[in-house]
Enzyme design. Structure first.
Site, PDB file in Angstrom:
ATOM      1  N   ASP A 175       0.898  -1.257  -0.022  1.00  0.00           N
ATOM      2  CA  ASP A 175      -0.075  -0.105   0.078  1.00  0.00           C
ATOM      3  C   ASP A 175       0.846   1.250  -0.207  1.00  0.00           C
ATOM      4  OD1 ASP A 175      -3.018   0.811   1.031  1.00  0.00           O
ATOM      5  OD2 ASP A 175      -1.621   2.318   1.398  1.00  0.00           O
ATOM      6  N   GLU A 218      -4.723   2.312  -4.600  1.00  0.00           N
ATOM      7  CA  GLU A 218      -3.278   2.517  -4.592  1.00  0.00           C
ATOM      8  C   GLU A 218      -2.598   1.162  -3.722  1.00  0.00           C
ATOM      9  OE1 GLU A 218      -4.647   2.834  -1.195  1.00  0.00           O
ATOM     10  OE2 GLU A 218      -2.720   4.111  -0.599  1.00  0.00           O
TER      11      GLU A 218
END
Ligand code: GH3
Ligand code: MG
Ligand code: MG
Length: 298
Positions: A175, A218
């Site tokens: 992440d 993301e």
């Protein structure tokens, strides 16, 4: 490109006349006087359509057609005399694209040949589109990594393989840190470009059997078959390091980092549990200050 035609007939007059006629029509022609020579020629020459007589010395045209259909992407048009004992149904069922009786008119043969070539082009285009759709269905449009749908499918397949051969299987969940802030500062478009670059960094750190996916906005996942969690940590550390050092090519104005959770599959557990643990490991990396790799054992 001009279509390539191979004419197979033991009658010299027919073979040569046909070749001459098709050459005038701008086809690239090859000739063979029997099936054996035709098959040997096919080993080195790409041919679109074979036009063959049935009754020949040695292997006959239908036997040759079977070999051709099994080994090559080539259409076959069969020519035979009215007296020969072959029915249209039999010849077509065995794989011929068309069937012409002798004596035939060259104009008729030309029309049949062009129809076969048109169908051939159409099928090729359909296959090309099908391949493209299949690829699009598993690819993330922005990063060109695999998408999350493909991740779930592949995870099932890898878990199956793992259970069968009892080989290790590890997962990374990556992440991007403070990505909202990056977007706010540099804009969403620049954010998108950075996601592509991060995808490139991840890809460059993997071996050929590893697969990377854009899991969400993301967030990325990586499946590492045949890999213990300790070897997976090494890969994760490399990704973390490369994101820190290579993402902006020395542009000091911008920095980004990633937090990576690593875990290994525990025999018998459901895939959802495996993912949940990778997610938990990633969350622990965030809690511990971000920009790091955390391993969570089953
Ligand atoms: P952290 O993970 O370190 O806790 O912080 P964060 O800011 O990355 O986390 P958060 O989940 O709050 O925000 C994720 C942000 O990622 C929100 C959104 O603006 C951005 N994002 C998600 N998908 C995309 C995308 O496709 N393109 C761009 N440019 N930004 C995206
Ligand atoms: Mg996130
Ligand atoms: Mg984030």
């Amino acid at each position: 490109m001009n279509a390539r035609i191979l004419i197979v007939d033991d009658d010299d007059a027919i073979r040569n006349a046909l070749a001459e006629y098709l050459t005038i029509l701008d086809f690239i022609t090859h000739k063979a006087e029997n099936a054996e020579k035709a098959l040997s020629l096919l080993k080195t020459e790409a041919v679109d359509v074979v036009i063959t007589d049935i009754v020949m010395k040695g292997m006959n045209g239908l036997e040759m057609m079977q070999v051709i259909k099994k080994n090559y992407d080539t259409d076959v048009i069969v020519i035979t005399g009215f007296t020969d004992e072959f029915s249209y149904e039999e010849v077509i069922t065995r794989g011929a694209s068309d069937f012409v009786f002798k004596p035939f008119r060259l104009d008729e043969l030309q029309i049949r040949l062009k129809r076969v070539l048109r169908e051939r082009a159409l099928i090729r285009e359909q296959n090309r589109l099908m391949e493209k759709f299949k690829e699009m269905a598993i690819t993330d449009g922005l990063t060109r990594l695999f998408n999350s749908r493909h991740f779930y499918n592949e995870l099932e397949i890898e878990i199956h393989r793992h259970s069968r051969y009892e080989r290790p299987l590890s997962m990374l969940l990556i992440d991007v840190d403070y990505f909202k802030a990056f977007n706010d500062t540099h804009g969403h478009l620049e954010g998108d470009a950075v996601l592509c670059r991060i995808a490139g960094v991840i890809r460059s750190c993997l071996r050929s059997m590893d697969t990377a996916y854009r899991y969400g906005g993301e967030e990325f996942t990586v499946l590492l078959p045949e890999t213990s969690c300790h070897a997976a940590v090494v890969v994760a550390e490399r990704i973390n390091y490369d994101v820190n050092t290579k993402l902006f090519n020395g542009d000091n104005q911008k920095t980004l980092s990633v937090s990576i959770g690593v875990t290994e599959f525990f025999p018998g557990e459901p895939g959802t549990e495996f993912i949940r643990r990778a997610d938990k490991a990633m969350y622990q990396a965030k809690q511990a200050g971000r920009n790091q790799v955390t391993l969570l054992l089953p």
